[in-house]
Design a protein around this motif. Structure first.
Motif, PDB file in Angstrom:
ATOM      1  N   LYS A 270       0.828  -1.208   0.000  1.00 40.07           N
ATOM      2  CA  LYS A 270       0.000   0.000   0.000  1.00 40.07           C
ATOM      3  C   LYS A 270       0.861   1.256   0.000  1.00 40.07           C
ATOM      4  O   LYS A 270       0.529   2.249  -0.653  1.00 40.07           O
ATOM      5  CB  LYS A 270      -0.915   0.014   1.235  1.00 40.07           C
ATOM      6  N   ALA A 271       1.958   1.221   0.731  1.00 43.39           N
ATOM      7  CA  ALA A 271       2.859   2.377   0.788  1.00 43.39           C
ATOM      8  C   ALA A 271       3.457   2.641  -0.593  1.00 43.39           C
ATOM      9  O   ALA A 271       3.459   3.775  -1.085  1.00 43.39           O
ATOM     10  CB  ALA A 271       3.968   2.130   1.815  1.00 43.39           C
TER      11      ALA A 271
ATOM     12  N   SER B  12      -6.296   3.603   2.467  1.00 38.67           N
ATOM     13  CA  SER B  12      -6.100   2.457   1.579  1.00 38.67           C
ATOM     14  C   SER B  12      -5.833   1.175   2.366  1.00 38.67           C
ATOM     15  O   SER B  12      -6.030   0.073   1.872  1.00 38.67           O
ATOM     16  CB  SER B  12      -4.947   2.727   0.608  1.00 38.67           C
ATOM     17  N   LEU B  13      -5.379   1.329   3.601  1.00 41.88           N
ATOM     18  CA  LEU B  13      -5.117   0.153   4.431  1.00 41.88           C
ATOM     19  C   LEU B  13      -6.409  -0.476   4.949  1.00 41.88           C
ATOM     20  O   LEU B  13      -6.409  -1.605   5.428  1.00 41.88           O
ATOM     21  CB  LEU B  13      -4.250   0.540   5.627  1.00 41.88           C
ATOM     22  N   GLY B  14      -7.500   0.286   4.876  1.00 46.12           N
ATOM     23  CA  GLY B  14      -8.759  -0.239   5.350  1.00 46.12           C
ATOM     24  C   GLY B  14      -8.996  -0.001   6.831  1.00 46.12           C
ATOM     25  O   GLY B  14      -9.815  -0.677   7.445  1.00 46.12           O
TER      26      GLY B  14
ATOM     27  N   LEU C 166      -0.685  -3.372  14.578  1.00 43.94           N
ATOM     28  CA  LEU C 166      -1.512  -3.465  15.778  1.00 43.94           C
ATOM     29  C   LEU C 166      -2.959  -3.058  15.481  1.00 43.94           C
ATOM     30  O   LEU C 166      -3.911  -3.704  15.910  1.00 43.94           O
ATOM     31  CB  LEU C 166      -0.934  -2.528  16.844  1.00 43.94           C
ATOM     32  N   ASN C 167      -3.096  -1.968  14.743  1.00 44.82           N
ATOM     33  CA  ASN C 167      -4.435  -1.469  14.442  1.00 44.82           C
ATOM     34  C   ASN C 167      -5.163  -2.335  13.422  1.00 44.82           C
ATOM     35  O   ASN C 167      -6.377  -2.517  13.517  1.00 44.82           O
ATOM     36  CB  ASN C 167      -4.367  -0.011  13.968  1.00 44.82           C
ATOM     37  N   LEU C 168      -4.413  -2.869  12.453  1.00 46.39           N
ATOM     38  CA  LEU C 168      -5.033  -3.785  11.491  1.00 46.39           C
ATOM     39  C   LEU C 168      -5.601  -4.993  12.220  1.00 46.39           C
ATOM     40  O   LEU C 168      -6.698  -5.470  11.921  1.00 46.39           O
ATOM     41  CB  LEU C 168      -4.009  -4.231  10.440  1.00 46.39           C
ATOM     42  N   LYS C 169      -4.839  -5.495  13.201  1.00 46.39           N
ATOM     43  CA  LYS C 169      -5.307  -6.647  13.965  1.00 46.39           C
ATOM     44  C   LYS C 169      -6.492  -6.275  14.846  1.00 46.39           C
ATOM     45  O   LYS C 169      -7.473  -7.015  14.918  1.00 46.39           O
ATOM     46  CB  LYS C 169      -4.173  -7.191  14.835  1.00 46.39           C
TER      47      LYS C 169
END
Length: 421
Positions: A26-27, A153-155, A312-315
RNA sequence: GUGAGUGUAGCCCAGAGGCCUAAGGCGUCAGGUUGUGGCCCUGAAGAUCGAGGGUUCAAAUCCCUCCACUCACCCCA
C-alpha cells in the motif's frame, strides 16, 4: 535459553509477514500515485547529524540514541528517526540543483533505547515521505492528503487527523513567552512532569496526559492565534487546500510535535480506542532543518508512520489481509526409483516457474499426504511403481479429491494452464 | 529512569505446601493392514515448573534476591 532477541526487538515470523507485505504494498502504491521515489540510507550515521537536527534537549538525543564509537573513533548512532538521514543525502548528493521539490520516501528500521511497551519498541519500522525544496502550502496539503489516503487504503476505520501550526522562528519565540507566562500563573496546580516541561519544553505542556492539566492546557494561548502574517496565510491556505481535497481534518491547538525541527504545519494521525500510543503517524514542515545540517535554506515537509503500530491497528480492527501466495504442487513418492524421478520432476517444474515442494525422508505416503495438506499446495503429484511404468504422475486436486494421470512431459504445460494462485 | 502485573513442554494453560513419577488442549511424530490428506480414534516424543538462595521431614506451590516478559508513566512511530 541462551540467546534471545534483544529487549525491545522482535522477529517478524512467517505468519506475520502478510501484514508487512500488505502495508509495504500500500505504501509503494501511494508513493507511485504521488510521485515519491525511494531513498535508502545507512542504518547508522554520524551521531552529530541527529543531535544537530532533532534537538540537543530532546529525549531522543539525550537518552534514547544507540550511540557508539567505531574502531576509528567515529561517533556513530543507529538512526533514531528517518528525516535527518534523507535530508543529509539530499544535501550530500546535490539534489538542491534538481527541479524542486524533490520527493523521497523510505521504509526503514529505527532505533531508540526506550522501555518497551505496546506499540513501542527499541527497533521499529517506519514508512515516511519527504517533499524537499518547496514552501507552497499546496504541498503541505498534498503531503497530509497522501498520509491520509495511505491509511484509508489500508482499510483502517475511525482514524482522526489532527492539524495545527506552530509558527516559525520569527513568531514562535513570542508565542512561547506568552505560553510560559500563562503557565506560570498556574504553576502550583501543575503535575510534576509539567513543572519540568515549563523549563525544558514549553510546547509539550499542551499535550500533557494528566486530567488535572487538561483544563489548563485547553484554555492556554493558542499558537494559531499568535502566528506572523506569513505563517497565518500559510496555515489558512493549507486548510483551504485540505478542504478542497476532501480530507477530514480537525484543527487541534494542543497538537505539538516532539522534534525541535518542526515549523508551521504539524499533523498527526490518531487511531481510535484506548492505549498508550496516541499516534500511528505524523509529520510536519521543517523549513530550517536542511540549513541546520549544512545545506542551503530549503523549505520542506514530510511525515512518518510506524509500521508496528499499523499492524496493531489492522489486527485490532480485524482488517482482512490477503495471504502471501504459496506453493502450487507437492510431490510425493513411493520407493527409491520414484524418488529419483520426483527429484528430477521438481527441478523441471521449478524451472517452469511452478512452486514445488518435494517430500523428503522416505516417509509413508500417508505421512506425505498429511504434509502436503498442511503445505497449502492445491495439487499433489504422486509417483509410485505404476506411474514409473507409464512415465506419468497421479495428480490429485486437494480441494476436490479428484485425480488424473499426467505424463511427465506434459506436467509444466498442464500447470501453466491451471491458473495457479 | 519510575510504577504495577506475570513467569509451568514449540504455543495456550491446570495445579496454590505432600495423592505431581506435573494434568489438559493446540501443534509435532507414528499407527488405524497391503499407494493417498482434511474429520475421527489410538499411541509416542516433548517440562532441570524463569534463575539462584532460604524456610520445611517435604516446595511448581511459602520467603528473599536476580533476570526476563507484559502493561502504564516519561517520551514517541
Amino acid at each position: 535459553m541462551q540467546y534471545k532477541a534483544p529487549r525491545g526487538t522482535a522477529d517478524i515470523l512467517p505468519e506475520e509477514q502478510k501484514y508487512w507485505r500488505y502495508i509495504e504494498q500500500k505504501a509503494l502504491e501511494q508513493c507511485r500515485r504521488y510521485g515519491y521515489q525511494r531513498l535508502d540510507t545507512p542504518v547508522f550515521e554520524d551521531a552529530g547529524l541527529f543531535t544537530r537536527s532533532i534537538g540537543e534537549g530532546t529525549d531522543i538525543v539525550t537518552k534514547e540514541m544507540y550511540i557508539f564509537d567505531d574502531r576509528s573513533d567515529n561517533r556513530l548512532a543507529l538512526r533514531p528517526e528517518g528525516t535527518a538521514p534523507i535530508c543529509r543525502a539530499y544535501v550530500e548528493h546535490g539534489m538542491g540543483s534538481l527541479t524542486q521539490p524533490v520527493k523521497l520516501f523510505y521504509l526503514a528500521n529505527i532505533f531508540r533505547y526506550e522501555r518497551p511497551q505496546a506499540g513501542r519498541y527499541r527497533e521499529h519500522h517506519q514508512f515516511g515521505c519527504e517533499a524537499i525544496g518547496e514552501s507552497d502550502p499546496a504541498i503541505d496539503a498534498e503531503v497530509v492528503t497522501m498520509a491520509w489516503s495511505f491509511f484509508a487504503s489500508l482499510g483502517l476505520n475511525g482514524l482522526m487527523l489532527k492539524l495545527n501550526s506552530i509558527g516559525c522562528k520569527a513568531c514562535r519565540p513570542a508565542y512561547l513567552e506568552r505560553l510560559r507566562e500563562y503557565y506560570i500563573s498556574y504553576s502550583d496546580r501543575l503535575c510534576p512532569d509539567c513543572k519540568v516541561r515549563m523549563e525544558k519544553n514549553t510546547l509539550r505542556l499542551l499535550d500533557c496526559k494528566q486530567p488535572s492539566c487538561h483544563g489548563i492546557a485547553e484554555a492556554a494561548p493558542r499558537s494559531a492565534d499568535h502566528l506572523c502574517k506569513e505563517c497565518n496565510d500559510h496555515f489558512t491556505a493549507v486548510r483551504k487546500y485540505l478542504n478542497l481535497a476532501g480530507v477530514p481534518f480537525e484543527v487541534s491547538h494542543r497538537l505539538v510535535r516532539g522534534l525541535d525541527y518542526y515549523t508551521r504545519t504539524v499533523f498527526e494521525i490518531q487511531p481510535p480506542g484506548e492505549g498508550a500510543q496516541t499516534s500511528v503517524g505524523g509529520g510536519g514542515r521543517y523549513d530550517g532543518l536542511i540549513e541546520e545540517i549544512g545545506g542551503k535554506p530549503t523549505p520542506s515537509i514530510g511525515f512518518g508512520t510506524g509500521i508496528e503500530r499499523i499492524v496493531l491497528n489492522l489486527k485490532a480492527q480485524s482488517v482482512p489481509i490477503p495471504p502471501v501466495s504459496g506453493q502450487d504442487v507437492f510431490i510425493a513418492y513411493r520407493g527409491d526409483d520414484a524418488k529419483t524421478e520426483a527429484v528430477r520432476l521438481a527441478a523441471i517444474l521449478r524451472s517452469g516457474g511452478i512452486g514445488t515442494i518435494l517430500a523428503f525422508g522416505d516417509r509413508s505416503l500417508k505421512a506425505q499426504m498429511r504434509q502436503a495438506d498442511g503445505s497449502g499446495c492445491a495439487y499433489v503429484a504422486i509417483i509410485g511403481d505404476d506411474e514409473l511404468q507409464t512415465k506419468s504422475v497421479t495428480l490429485r486436486t486437494m480441494g476436490t479429491g479428484e485425480q488424473q494421470s499426467v505424463l511427465w512431459d506434459n506436467l509444466v504445460s498442464v500447470f501453466k494452464s491451471l491458473q495457479l494462485h
